[in-house]
Design a protein around this motif. Sequence first.
Motif, PDB file in Angstrom:
ATOM      1  N   ARG A 146      32.984  18.029  64.109  1.00  0.00           N
ATOM      2  CA  ARG A 146      34.019  17.007  63.963  1.00  0.00           C
ATOM      3  C   ARG A 146      33.725  15.899  64.969  1.00  0.00           C
ATOM      4  O   ARG A 146      33.410  16.164  66.127  1.00  0.00           O
ATOM      5  N   ILE A 147      33.801  14.648  64.539  1.00  0.00           N
ATOM      6  CA  ILE A 147      33.464  13.512  65.405  1.00  0.00           C
ATOM      7  C   ILE A 147      34.568  13.317  66.442  1.00  0.00           C
ATOM      8  O   ILE A 147      35.754  13.230  66.106  1.00  0.00           O
ATOM      9  N   LEU A 148      34.179  13.267  67.689  1.00  0.00           N
ATOM     10  CA  LEU A 148      35.133  13.067  68.774  1.00  0.00           C
ATOM     11  C   LEU A 148      35.662  11.637  68.776  1.00  0.00           C
ATOM     12  O   LEU A 148      34.894  10.677  68.633  1.00  0.00           O
ATOM     13  N   ALA A 149      36.966  11.501  68.958  1.00  0.00           N
ATOM     14  CA  ALA A 149      37.578  10.182  69.086  1.00  0.00           C
ATOM     15  C   ALA A 149      37.389   9.655  70.495  1.00  0.00           C
ATOM     16  O   ALA A 149      37.109  10.404  71.435  1.00  0.00           O
ATOM     17  N   ASP A 150      37.545   8.354  70.664  1.00  0.00           N
ATOM     18  CA  ASP A 150      37.348   7.691  71.952  1.00  0.00           C
ATOM     19  C   ASP A 150      38.168   8.364  73.047  1.00  0.00           C
ATOM     20  O   ASP A 150      37.647   8.691  74.128  1.00  0.00           O
ATOM     21  N   ALA A 151      39.443   8.581  72.792  1.00  0.00           N
ATOM     22  CA  ALA A 151      40.316   9.172  73.804  1.00  0.00           C
ATOM     23  C   ALA A 151      39.907  10.608  74.138  1.00  0.00           C
ATOM     24  O   ALA A 151      40.034  11.052  75.290  1.00  0.00           O
ATOM     25  N   GLU A 152      39.408  11.346  73.138  1.00  0.00           N
ATOM     26  CA  GLU A 152      38.967  12.717  73.389  1.00  0.00           C
ATOM     27  C   GLU A 152      37.746  12.735  74.316  1.00  0.00           C
ATOM     28  O   GLU A 152      37.624  13.618  75.173  1.00  0.00           O
ATOM     29  N   ILE A 153      36.855  11.778  74.141  1.00  0.00           N
ATOM     30  CA  ILE A 153      35.670  11.727  74.991  1.00  0.00           C
ATOM     31  C   ILE A 153      36.079  11.452  76.431  1.00  0.00           C
ATOM     32  O   ILE A 153      35.585  12.092  77.377  1.00  0.00           O
ATOM     33  N   GLU A 154      36.987  10.511  76.621  1.00  0.00           N
ATOM     34  CA  GLU A 154      37.481  10.239  77.970  1.00  0.00           C
ATOM     35  C   GLU A 154      38.120  11.485  78.579  1.00  0.00           C
ATOM     36  O   GLU A 154      37.917  11.794  79.752  1.00  0.00           O
ATOM     37  N   ALA A 155      38.914  12.198  77.776  1.00  0.00           N
ATOM     38  CA  ALA A 155      39.571  13.403  78.273  1.00  0.00           C
ATOM     39  C   ALA A 155      38.547  14.471  78.646  1.00  0.00           C
ATOM     40  O   ALA A 155      38.714  15.193  79.638  1.00  0.00           O
ATOM     41  N   CYS A 209      35.501  13.979  79.789  1.00  0.00           N
ATOM     42  CA  CYS A 209      34.936  13.594  81.085  1.00  0.00           C
ATOM     43  C   CYS A 209      35.842  14.064  82.211  1.00  0.00           C
ATOM     44  O   CYS A 209      35.383  14.580  83.238  1.00  0.00           O
ATOM     45  N   GLY A 210      37.156  13.872  82.011  1.00  0.00           N
ATOM     46  CA  GLY A 210      38.106  14.327  83.009  1.00  0.00           C
ATOM     47  C   GLY A 210      38.110  15.831  83.177  1.00  0.00           C
ATOM     48  O   GLY A 210      38.241  16.346  84.297  1.00  0.00           O
ATOM     49  N   GLU A 211      37.965  16.580  82.068  1.00  0.00           N
ATOM     50  CA  GLU A 211      37.925  18.040  82.154  1.00  0.00           C
ATOM     51  C   GLU A 211      36.694  18.506  82.932  1.00  0.00           C
ATOM     52  O   GLU A 211      36.768  19.457  83.723  1.00  0.00           O
ATOM     53  N   TYR A 212      35.544  17.879  82.705  1.00  0.00           N
ATOM     54  CA  TYR A 212      34.352  18.216  83.490  1.00  0.00           C
ATOM     55  C   TYR A 212      34.648  18.072  84.980  1.00  0.00           C
ATOM     56  O   TYR A 212      34.317  18.948  85.791  1.00  0.00           O
ATOM     57  N   ALA A 213      35.265  16.945  85.348  1.00  0.00           N
ATOM     58  CA  ALA A 213      35.528  16.680  86.758  1.00  0.00           C
ATOM     59  C   ALA A 213      36.540  17.669  87.337  1.00  0.00           C
ATOM     60  O   ALA A 213      36.393  18.142  88.475  1.00  0.00           O
ATOM     61  N   GLU A 214      37.577  18.003  86.569  1.00  0.00           N
ATOM     62  CA  GLU A 214      38.572  18.953  87.043  1.00  0.00           C
ATOM     63  C   GLU A 214      37.975  20.345  87.199  1.00  0.00           C
ATOM     64  O   GLU A 214      38.315  21.079  88.139  1.00  0.00           O
ATOM     65  N   THR A 215      37.079  20.723  86.298  1.00  0.00           N
ATOM     66  CA  THR A 215      36.419  22.016  86.417  1.00  0.00           C
ATOM     67  C   THR A 215      35.522  22.041  87.648  1.00  0.00           C
ATOM     68  O   THR A 215      35.477  23.050  88.374  1.00  0.00           O
ATOM     69  N   ALA A 216      34.828  20.952  87.908  1.00  0.00           N
ATOM     70  CA  ALA A 216      34.009  20.874  89.123  1.00  0.00           C
ATOM     71  C   ALA A 216      34.885  21.013  90.364  1.00  0.00           C
ATOM     72  O   ALA A 216      34.532  21.716  91.325  1.00  0.00           O
ATOM     73  N   ARG A 217      36.026  20.346  90.364  1.00  0.00           N
ATOM     74  CA  ARG A 217      36.946  20.435  91.506  1.00  0.00           C
ATOM     75  C   ARG A 217      37.458  21.865  91.676  1.00  0.00           C
ATOM     76  O   ARG A 217      37.604  22.362  92.794  1.00  0.00           O
ATOM     77  N   ARG A 218      37.705  22.557  90.564  1.00  0.00           N
ATOM     78  CA  ARG A 218      38.159  23.948  90.642  1.00  0.00           C
ATOM     79  C   ARG A 218      37.073  24.831  91.255  1.00  0.00           C
ATOM     80  O   ARG A 218      37.363  25.706  92.088  1.00  0.00           O
ATOM     81  N   LEU A 219      35.851  24.607  90.851  1.00  0.00           N
ATOM     82  CA  LEU A 219      34.738  25.347  91.454  1.00  0.00           C
ATOM     83  C   LEU A 219      34.637  25.061  92.950  1.00  0.00           C
ATOM     84  O   LEU A 219      34.375  25.969  93.757  1.00  0.00           O
ATOM     85  N   GLN A 220      34.820  23.832  93.320  1.00  0.00           N
ATOM     86  CA  GLN A 220      34.796  23.474  94.734  1.00  0.00           C
ATOM     87  C   GLN A 220      35.902  24.212  95.497  1.00  0.00           C
ATOM     88  O   GLN A 220      35.660  24.767  96.581  1.00  0.00           O
ATOM     89  N   ARG A 221      37.090  24.243  94.948  1.00  0.00           N
ATOM     90  CA  ARG A 221      38.196  24.952  95.587  1.00  0.00           C
ATOM     91  C   ARG A 221      37.921  26.448  95.690  1.00  0.00           C
ATOM     92  O   ARG A 221      38.422  27.135  96.595  1.00  0.00           O
ATOM     93  N   ALA A 222      37.138  26.971  94.739  1.00  0.00           N
ATOM     94  CA  ALA A 222      36.808  28.396  94.749  1.00  0.00           C
ATOM     95  C   ALA A 222      35.713  28.742  95.751  1.00  0.00           C
ATOM     96  O   ALA A 222      35.419  29.923  95.954  1.00  0.00           O
ATOM     97  N   GLY A 223      35.084  27.741  96.354  1.00  0.00           N
ATOM     98  CA  GLY A 223      34.058  27.999  97.349  1.00  0.00           C
ATOM     99  C   GLY A 223      32.649  27.653  96.923  1.00  0.00           C
ATOM    100  O   GLY A 223      31.684  27.930  97.654  1.00  0.00           O
ATOM    101  N   PHE A 224      32.502  27.023  95.763  1.00  0.00           N
ATOM    102  CA  PHE A 224      31.171  26.613  95.326  1.00  0.00           C
ATOM    103  C   PHE A 224      30.708  25.387  96.113  1.00  0.00           C
ATOM    104  O   PHE A 224      31.498  24.503  96.425  1.00  0.00           O
ATOM    105  N   ALA A 225      29.399  25.362  96.398  1.00  0.00           N
ATOM    106  CA  ALA A 225      28.821  24.232  97.119  1.00  0.00           C
ATOM    107  C   ALA A 225      28.553  23.052  96.211  1.00  0.00           C
ATOM    108  O   ALA A 225      28.380  21.930  96.692  1.00  0.00           O
ATOM    109  N   GLY A 226      28.499  23.305  94.903  1.00  0.00           N
ATOM    110  CA  GLY A 226      28.197  22.218  93.988  1.00  0.00           C
ATOM    111  C   GLY A 226      28.182  22.675  92.561  1.00  0.00           C
ATOM    112  O   GLY A 226      28.492  23.837  92.229  1.00  0.00           O
ATOM    113  N   VAL A 227      27.818  21.742  91.678  1.00  0.00           N
ATOM    114  CA  VAL A 227      27.692  22.015  90.253  1.00  0.00           C
ATOM    115  C   VAL A 227      26.388  21.415  89.741  1.00  0.00           C
ATOM    116  O   VAL A 227      25.804  20.531  90.371  1.00  0.00           O
ATOM    117  N   GLU A 228      25.949  21.904  88.611  1.00  0.00           N
ATOM    118  CA  GLU A 228      24.841  21.299  87.871  1.00  0.00           C
ATOM    119  C   GLU A 228      25.354  21.006  86.470  1.00  0.00           C
ATOM    120  O   GLU A 228      25.845  21.912  85.785  1.00  0.00           O
TER     121      GLU A 228
END
Length: 664
Positions: A155-164, A166-185
């Motif tokens: 299914r083709i992603l809509a513009d707003a879904e793509i922006e969302a 990107c935000g989910e990637y960043a929030e997941t990275a932040r969650r990993l950071q809070r869990a003690g991870f040194a980084g993400v790939e």
Amino acid sequence: MAHAPPAMPLAWRRICATIRGMSNPFPRLLAPFAMRGHAWRNRVGFAAMSCRLAAGGRATPALLNHLEARAAGGAAVVITEALPAARSAATPTRVSAFSEEALPDLGAMAEVIARHGALPVGQLWHPGSANRGQRAVDAVGASAVPDGLSWTVPRILADAEIEALCGEYAETARRLQRAGFAGVEVSAAHGFLPLQFLSPVSNLRQDRWGGDLWNRSRFLRDILALIRERCGPGFLVGLKMPADDGVAGSIDPEEAARITALIARETPPDWFCYSQGTHGWSLGMHAPDQHAAPLPYRALWRRMRQAAGGVPVAAVARINHPAAAEELLASGDADLVMLARPLLADPQWVEKARRGAPETIRPCLNCNACWGEINKGAPIACAVNPRAGGRDTGGAAPLAEARHVVVVGGGPAGLQAAIAAARQGRRVTLLSARAPGGAARLEAALPGGASMAAFLDYLVAEATRAGVAVRQGIASPDSILALRPDTVVLATGAAMVRPAGLRDSRSGLDLRALLAAPPPGGALAVLYDHDHTPATYAAAEWLAARYSRLLLVTPRDSIAQDVPLLSAQGVHRRMARLGVEILTCRGLLRHEARRLWLTHLLTGAEEVIEGLDLLTWSTPRQPRQALLAPLQAAGLAVHLAGDALAPRLMLSAIREGTEIGEAA
């Protein structure tokens, strides 16, 4: 025999020859360095590798053991398997990193890695349309372009879904950071969602997310920028992408260099890791098997490093030996090495290199059995490491009771059983009809056999180091009883059976007999493939070099069905390049002189092949158990291992040999 395994390259042999007694035998490989305030103890990372050890989106003890073993073995960085970066990427066999409920699991993962001095890094992943099973009905993507393997149309992603997203990637990275991870790939490799946006083949959009390179890279650049913004300057952010995805009109080396330069300038990661191929006929590029040369993508790493603007470049794929890694780093073609399959085969790879004992590293076969297991829905396993898949920590405790164990059979199962028993404190005698290695030595001499040869040599050396007494010759019940064993392990292998249509004939011979006494060659050979494992197709290559025409006949509807997909792609490609003719759904009826009769198993139609110079077969095997009854009648405890119990693949034989040897 032709196609003998190649010798180790001269530069690597020189390195190995000078390391004895050195305090730092691999100075570049083991050199510590700093990145964003994080201390790397060497230049080796455990690369992301799917393992299917999570359950219900939660971490399991097996997953924690798997990660901990690679950290304890000396890797500077341990990258998790791909973790769902967004809820739409959720799968039960990966930890649900997108969810706050996963925070304790993520914390446990980070802790078992960090406790051994390694840096925990989580890989962020979204499959998009990429699917290897049936066509997915909930897949999303940049455009309505079918996936190259499953033909899933997303299914083709809509513009707003793509922006969302990107935000989910960043929030997941932040969650990993809070869990003690040194980084993400961030994974933009192997045909996953970020690569689907990068590629002009899969991204047909005409809005701000498609069209020219600037727009096609926006999704990835926004993800990188948002992660940096939300996680701060001290958080590691790596990027994995292809330097060549193997698809015409997609990401070739020139396009990859342009993408690299653009990202390095606009949203620079802390490292680029280049893994090739994509979801389709080039998928096998990302894990080149035993038929590929070592360091197969060296020229690509060199080229991407020139485009990276000073951002470190990590090399991955067939870096099996510390000497190879050391020479690669010394050349300046890469800054880091990421190892996946080698650290699955031996999690102590780095530690053994540090000790100056690379000869004790359990070598990877590059057979992709690990990938084959996860692709069929099983937890990860390894053909040469019986403890892989979360069983790496520890092992059976040595036994105090003095016992004499006699192992009959010098193939991989027998050698592994002998090694395991000796390490348990047993006195072990190994009886081998020929030079240790068994029938696997025949496979080791075929095209692509260098990895098998190295593994067999490792097993023989390990047996010597463990104190196993090796005797060569044909074993009989009397000769075994004369050794006064307490326990006997029969690892006597199996013999190929004559195809059903030839049971009343003495013509033709099985593939093992053929390899042991190579024929002179000729015009036409037929290989009946009732086996479907890699050795059969290596033998087909060997035959194709000796006969003008080779027919590969199989009762199945295609070949290589028991070869992991990554390697099966290579099998099909090599057979096509060699001009091997493939006849499917055929059985053998009879063979007389130079004529062979076949039957089509679906239609019943008969066919005749004229002018045959050779008929050989690779078929299911019958266990060799002639020694079992006499030894049991003598009152001995007898265990069957490997093919002597039932024909099996290397993965099962090595695991079984270990279990039996430890219990003997």
